[in-house]
Design a protein around this motif. Structure first.
Motif, PDB file in Angstrom:
ATOM      1  N   TYR A  97      39.750  41.227  37.835  1.00  0.00           N
ATOM      2  CA  TYR A  97      39.961  40.095  38.735  1.00  0.00           C
ATOM      3  C   TYR A  97      38.625  39.525  39.204  1.00  0.00           C
ATOM      4  CZ  TYR A  97      44.927  41.241  39.219  1.00  0.00           C
ATOM      5  OH  TYR A  97      46.251  41.481  38.981  1.00  0.00           O
ATOM      6  N   SER A  98      38.654  38.297  39.643  1.00  0.00           N
ATOM      7  CA  SER A  98      37.477  37.662  40.228  1.00  0.00           C
ATOM      8  C   SER A  98      37.366  38.026  41.702  1.00  0.00           C
ATOM      9  CB  SER A  98      37.585  36.132  40.118  1.00  0.00           C
ATOM     10  OG  SER A  98      37.494  35.715  38.788  1.00  0.00           O
TER      11      SER A  98
ATOM     12  N   GLU B  51      42.695  35.936  40.080  1.00  0.00           N
ATOM     13  CA  GLU B  51      42.151  35.179  38.946  1.00  0.00           C
ATOM     14  C   GLU B  51      41.709  36.214  37.918  1.00  0.00           C
ATOM     15  OE1 GLU B  51      39.473  31.536  39.202  1.00  0.00           O
ATOM     16  OE2 GLU B  51      38.050  33.134  38.673  1.00  0.00           O
ATOM     17  N   LYS B  52      42.407  36.241  36.782  1.00  0.00           N
ATOM     18  CA  LYS B  52      42.145  37.253  35.767  1.00  0.00           C
ATOM     19  C   LYS B  52      41.056  36.804  34.798  1.00  0.00           C
ATOM     20  CE  LYS B  52      46.818  39.129  35.844  1.00  0.00           C
ATOM     21  NZ  LYS B  52      48.057  39.348  35.063  1.00  0.00           N
TER      22      LYS B  52
ATOM     23  N   ARG C  99      34.223  42.187  36.929  1.00  0.00           N
ATOM     24  CA  ARG C  99      33.966  43.046  35.774  1.00  0.00           C
ATOM     25  C   ARG C  99      34.377  44.500  36.020  1.00  0.00           C
ATOM     26  NH1 ARG C  99      31.480  39.496  32.645  1.00  0.00           N
ATOM     27  NH2 ARG C  99      29.930  38.086  33.487  1.00  0.00           N
ATOM     28  N   ASP C 100      35.329  44.693  36.940  1.00  0.00           N
ATOM     29  CA  ASP C 100      35.794  46.043  37.273  1.00  0.00           C
ATOM     30  C   ASP C 100      37.320  46.045  37.252  1.00  0.00           C
ATOM     31  OD1 ASP C 100      36.521  48.472  38.417  1.00  0.00           O
ATOM     32  OD2 ASP C 100      34.930  48.406  39.924  1.00  0.00           O
ATOM     33  N   SER C 101      37.903  46.650  36.233  1.00  0.00           N
ATOM     34  CA  SER C 101      39.354  46.645  36.083  1.00  0.00           C
ATOM     35  C   SER C 101      40.066  47.545  37.091  1.00  0.00           C
ATOM     36  CB  SER C 101      39.738  47.057  34.658  1.00  0.00           C
ATOM     37  OG  SER C 101      39.263  48.357  34.374  1.00  0.00           O
ATOM     38  N   ASP C 102      39.319  48.327  37.860  1.00  0.00           N
ATOM     39  CA  ASP C 102      39.926  49.198  38.864  1.00  0.00           C
ATOM     40  C   ASP C 102      40.169  48.484  40.196  1.00  0.00           C
ATOM     41  OD1 ASP C 102      39.997  51.401  37.159  1.00  0.00           O
ATOM     42  OD2 ASP C 102      37.967  52.020  37.725  1.00  0.00           O
ATOM     43  N   LEU C 103      39.622  47.288  40.362  1.00  0.00           N
ATOM     44  CA  LEU C 103      39.802  46.548  41.613  1.00  0.00           C
ATOM     45  C   LEU C 103      41.112  45.776  41.590  1.00  0.00           C
ATOM     46  CD1 LEU C 103      36.167  45.223  42.043  1.00  0.00           C
ATOM     47  CD2 LEU C 103      37.281  47.008  43.381  1.00  0.00           C
ATOM     48  N   ASN C 104      41.729  45.648  42.760  1.00  0.00           N
ATOM     49  CA  ASN C 104      43.006  44.960  42.892  1.00  0.00           C
ATOM     50  C   ASN C 104      42.907  43.814  43.886  1.00  0.00           C
ATOM     51  OD1 ASN C 104      44.724  46.729  41.212  1.00  0.00           O
ATOM     52  ND2 ASN C 104      44.140  48.273  42.725  1.00  0.00           N
ATOM     53  N   ILE C 105      43.832  42.877  43.776  1.00  0.00           N
ATOM     54  CA  ILE C 105      43.868  41.722  44.673  1.00  0.00           C
ATOM     55  C   ILE C 105      43.877  42.213  46.119  1.00  0.00           C
ATOM     56  CG2 ILE C 105      45.231  39.728  45.404  1.00  0.00           C
ATOM     57  CD1 ILE C 105      46.352  39.689  42.481  1.00  0.00           C
TER      58      ILE C 105
END
Length: 79
Positions: free
Chosen positions: A35-36, A20-21, A51-57
């Motif tokens: 992502y959520s 979820e973007k 709120r962290d663009s470095d995290l991935n699904i």
């Protein structure tokens, strides 16, 4: 209010990053997003923006939430 409730009766839990973007401010131009995360309390799912663009699904993070109102939650930081 959210921070007060979490500080007062907060509990830690593991959350999973889901597909979820959440686009940042000027996302139509930059297309930057985070992502959520999702966690489950009493068989109910709760989602919030990491709120962290470095995290991935599929990544896991630690969050804290209000036991009274689990929809009040935040990413646990190492402070």
């Amino acid at each position: 209010m959210k921070d007060f409730l979490i500080d007062f009766d907060g509990k830690q839990i593991k959350a999973i990053i889901v597909n979820e973007k959440n686009y940042f401010g000027n996302s139509p131009v930059s297309h930057e997003f985070s992502y959520s995360y999702q966690f489950i309390v009493n068989n109910k799912k709760f989602r919030s923006n990491s709120r962290d663009s470095d995290l991935n699904i599929g990544d896991s993070i630690c969050v804290e939430y209000s036991k009274t109102y689990p929809n009040f939650n935040r990413v646990l930081t190492d402070n």
